[in-house]
Design an enzyme around this catalytic site. Structure first.
Site, mmCIF file in Angstrom:
data_model
loop_
_atom_site.group_PDB
_atom_site.id
_atom_site.type_symbol
_atom_site.label_atom_id
_atom_site.label_comp_id
_atom_site.label_asym_id
_atom_site.label_seq_id
_atom_site.Cartn_x
_atom_site.Cartn_y
_atom_site.Cartn_z
ATOM 1 N N HIS A 97 0.746 -1.393 0.034
ATOM 2 C CA HIS A 97 -0.781 0.039 0.240
ATOM 3 C C HIS A 97 1.049 1.539 0.234
ATOM 4 O O HIS A 97 1.961 1.269 0.270
ATOM 5 C CB HIS A 97 -0.895 -0.242 1.126
ATOM 6 N N HIS A 99 0.868 5.602 1.104
ATOM 7 C CA HIS A 99 0.112 6.497 1.740
ATOM 8 C C HIS A 99 0.136 7.381 0.678
ATOM 9 O O HIS A 99 1.417 7.731 0.391
ATOM 10 C CB HIS A 99 1.332 6.590 3.091
#
Length: 131
Positions: A97, A99
């Site tokens: 992932h 940010h």
């Protein structure tokens, strides 16, 4: 099952910022700053180093697009794009992932600190290039 895979499958509710066939972007529960968003591939990889180049490139293209939307919509002055890889680097969920952390001022709630570490740059470069 990983928590992000459960979110992707719809088993855990989320606040979706963007979604397509391959990617999901959701608001981070922590909201380090307003609009803090996580962009992730729907296919599970523990971290970005495991992703094929083309899939990582596509993830970054989507991250770019979502970041522009967030900055414009929330009138942010900039953003940090951050990928933590493995626990030692702060990765707490083992699913790739990215940010997006919108920045509003130098005095907001985000702080990065880099300490100078004197190293022989030629030695470091040789270590990197010998593999």
């Amino acid at each position: 099952m990983c928590v992000f895979c459960s979110i992707i499958e719809g088993n855990i509710p989320s606040k979706k910022v963007y979604e397509d066939e391959d990617t999901l972007a959701i608001l981070d529960l922590s909201q380090t700053t307003e609009g803090h968003t996580l962009v992730m591939p729907k296919k599970h990889y523990d971290n970005f180093l495991e992703m094929p180049d083309d899939e990582f490139g596509a993830l970054m293209e989507k991250t770019h697009s979502v970041a522009k939307k967030i900055i414009h919509s929330l009138d942010a002055k900039g953003c940090n794009i951050l990928i933590n890889t493995n626990e030692v680097a702060g990765q707490s969920v083992m699913h790739t992932h990215v940010h997006i952390i919108p920045r509003y001022s130098e005095n907001d709630t985000v702080c990065f600190s880099f300490k100078e570490n004197q190293k022989d740059l030629d030695e470091v470069l040789n270590k990197i290039n010998r593999n």
